[in-house]
Design a protein around this motif. Structure first.
Motif, PDB file in Angstrom:
ATOM      1  N   TRP A  17      32.606 -21.162 -69.416  1.00  0.00           N
ATOM      2  CA  TRP A  17      32.423 -19.591 -69.521  1.00  0.00           C
ATOM      3  C   TRP A  17      31.462 -19.898 -70.549  1.00  0.00           C
ATOM      4  O   TRP A  17      30.323 -19.422 -70.358  1.00  0.00           O
ATOM      5  N   GLN A  75      28.069 -14.068 -65.817  1.00  0.00           N
ATOM      6  CA  GLN A  75      28.295 -14.198 -64.704  1.00  0.00           C
ATOM      7  C   GLN A  75      28.087 -13.550 -63.112  1.00  0.00           C
ATOM      8  O   GLN A  75      29.141 -14.148 -62.189  1.00  0.00           O
ATOM      9  N   PHE A  79      30.745 -15.610 -60.129  1.00  0.00           N
ATOM     10  CA  PHE A  79      31.272 -15.447 -59.018  1.00  0.00           C
ATOM     11  C   PHE A  79      30.754 -16.534 -58.128  1.00  0.00           C
ATOM     12  O   PHE A  79      31.579 -17.271 -57.163  1.00  0.00           O
ATOM     13  N   LEU A  99      39.581 -12.197 -54.998  1.00  0.00           N
ATOM     14  CA  LEU A  99      38.348 -11.135 -56.622  1.00  0.00           C
ATOM     15  C   LEU A  99      38.734 -10.162 -57.450  1.00  0.00           C
ATOM     16  O   LEU A  99      38.317 -10.097 -58.507  1.00  0.00           O
ATOM     17  N   THR A 100      38.917  -8.751 -56.515  1.00  0.00           N
ATOM     18  CA  THR A 100      39.119  -7.831 -56.922  1.00  0.00           C
ATOM     19  C   THR A 100      40.393  -7.486 -57.554  1.00  0.00           C
ATOM     20  O   THR A 100      40.228  -6.827 -57.657  1.00  0.00           O
ATOM     21  N   LEU A 103      40.610  -9.354 -60.624  1.00  0.00           N
ATOM     22  CA  LEU A 103      39.486  -9.012 -62.142  1.00  0.00           C
ATOM     23  C   LEU A 103      39.437  -8.053 -62.056  1.00  0.00           C
ATOM     24  O   LEU A 103      39.200  -7.114 -63.148  1.00  0.00           O
ATOM     25  N   GLN A 106      41.957  -8.305 -66.035  1.00  0.00           N
ATOM     26  CA  GLN A 106      41.615  -8.974 -66.388  1.00  0.00           C
ATOM     27  C   GLN A 106      40.150  -9.503 -66.706  1.00  0.00           C
ATOM     28  O   GLN A 106      39.383  -9.264 -65.696  1.00  0.00           O
ATOM     29  N   SER A 107      39.427  -9.921 -67.744  1.00  0.00           N
ATOM     30  CA  SER A 107      38.119 -10.126 -68.160  1.00  0.00           C
ATOM     31  C   SER A 107      37.826 -11.251 -66.633  1.00  0.00           C
ATOM     32  O   SER A 107      38.308 -11.977 -66.487  1.00  0.00           O
ATOM     33  N   ILE A 108      36.097 -10.971 -67.119  1.00  0.00           N
ATOM     34  CA  ILE A 108      35.915 -12.219 -65.774  1.00  0.00           C
ATOM     35  C   ILE A 108      35.610 -13.609 -66.154  1.00  0.00           C
ATOM     36  O   ILE A 108      36.174 -14.185 -66.553  1.00  0.00           O
ATOM     37  N   LYS A 109      35.681 -13.790 -67.554  1.00  0.00           N
ATOM     38  CA  LYS A 109      35.608 -14.445 -68.740  1.00  0.00           C
ATOM     39  C   LYS A 109      37.441 -15.308 -68.422  1.00  0.00           C
ATOM     40  O   LYS A 109      37.476 -16.483 -68.066  1.00  0.00           O
ATOM     41  N   PHE A 111      39.800 -14.724 -66.450  1.00  0.00           N
ATOM     42  CA  PHE A 111      39.802 -15.249 -64.939  1.00  0.00           C
ATOM     43  C   PHE A 111      39.195 -16.307 -65.239  1.00  0.00           C
ATOM     44  O   PHE A 111      40.394 -17.283 -64.295  1.00  0.00           O
ATOM     45  N   TYR A 112      38.057 -16.746 -65.210  1.00  0.00           N
ATOM     46  CA  TYR A 112      37.236 -18.124 -64.891  1.00  0.00           C
ATOM     47  C   TYR A 112      37.843 -18.742 -65.437  1.00  0.00           C
ATOM     48  O   TYR A 112      37.886 -20.093 -64.713  1.00  0.00           O
TER      49      TYR A 112
END
Length: 171
Positions: A17, A75, A79, A99-100, A103, A106-109, A111-112
């Protein structure tokens, strides 16, 4: 049996990230960037693993947010990296479910970055996968390939069942 073409994965790292561009990018820049990030794990016969029409389709299918004033943020890059990797095995519907669910918790950061760690670990595991049986069958070049293909099928089937169970519990 060691294939030097696959050993390129030894040093493969997905951008985390904090290392993704912090400025908004245009479509062509995004496509070039994503294709560059994923080039080391892209099959040699595929020139581009992501195209503009694919990206637009992901937005239309509500897999990712739409660009803002034709610009894409960090972001969006996240994705696109995740979707592009996942679509090698999963349907867009399955990807959307994963993804649903991920997310929602947890935050996208978070998760990623966790996704990157797990993906790299899995690539290194597969690259270095050897069993006693395949080591003994080293004279047979197909032995390791057969094991990995069957493991990929099993992993895919099991994952798809987990996704189906997840969708079933949400209804």
């Amino acid at each position: 049996m060691t294939n030097t073409k696959l050993n390129k994965w030894d040093d493969f790292k997905l951008p985390r990230w904090d290392t993704l561009p912090g400025i908004d990018l245009y479509l062509d820049q995004v496509i070039e960037l994503i294709n560059g990030y994923l080039a080391p794990v892209t099959p040699a016969d595929e020139k581009k693993i992501l195209t503009a029409s694919m990206l637009n389709n992901y937005v239309k299918q509500d897999l990712m947010p739409a660009p803002i004033k034709k610009k894409y943020s960090r972001q969006h890059l996240v994705f696109l990296i995740v979707i592009t990797l996942m679509k090698q095995t999963f349907t867009l519907s399955e990807i959307k479910s994963v993804l649903t669910e991920a997310l929602a918790h947890q935050s996208i950061k978070a998760f990623y970055d966790a996704f990157c760690d797990k993906q790299e670990k899995a690539l290194h595991f597969v690259e270095n996968f050897q069993t006693t049986e395949s080591e003994m069958a080293a004279a047979q070049p197909d032995a390791q390939l057969e094991e990995l293909v069957t493991m990929a099928i099993s992993t895919s089937l099991y994952s798809k069942q987990l996704i189906a169970d997840l969708i079933g519990t949400e209804e």
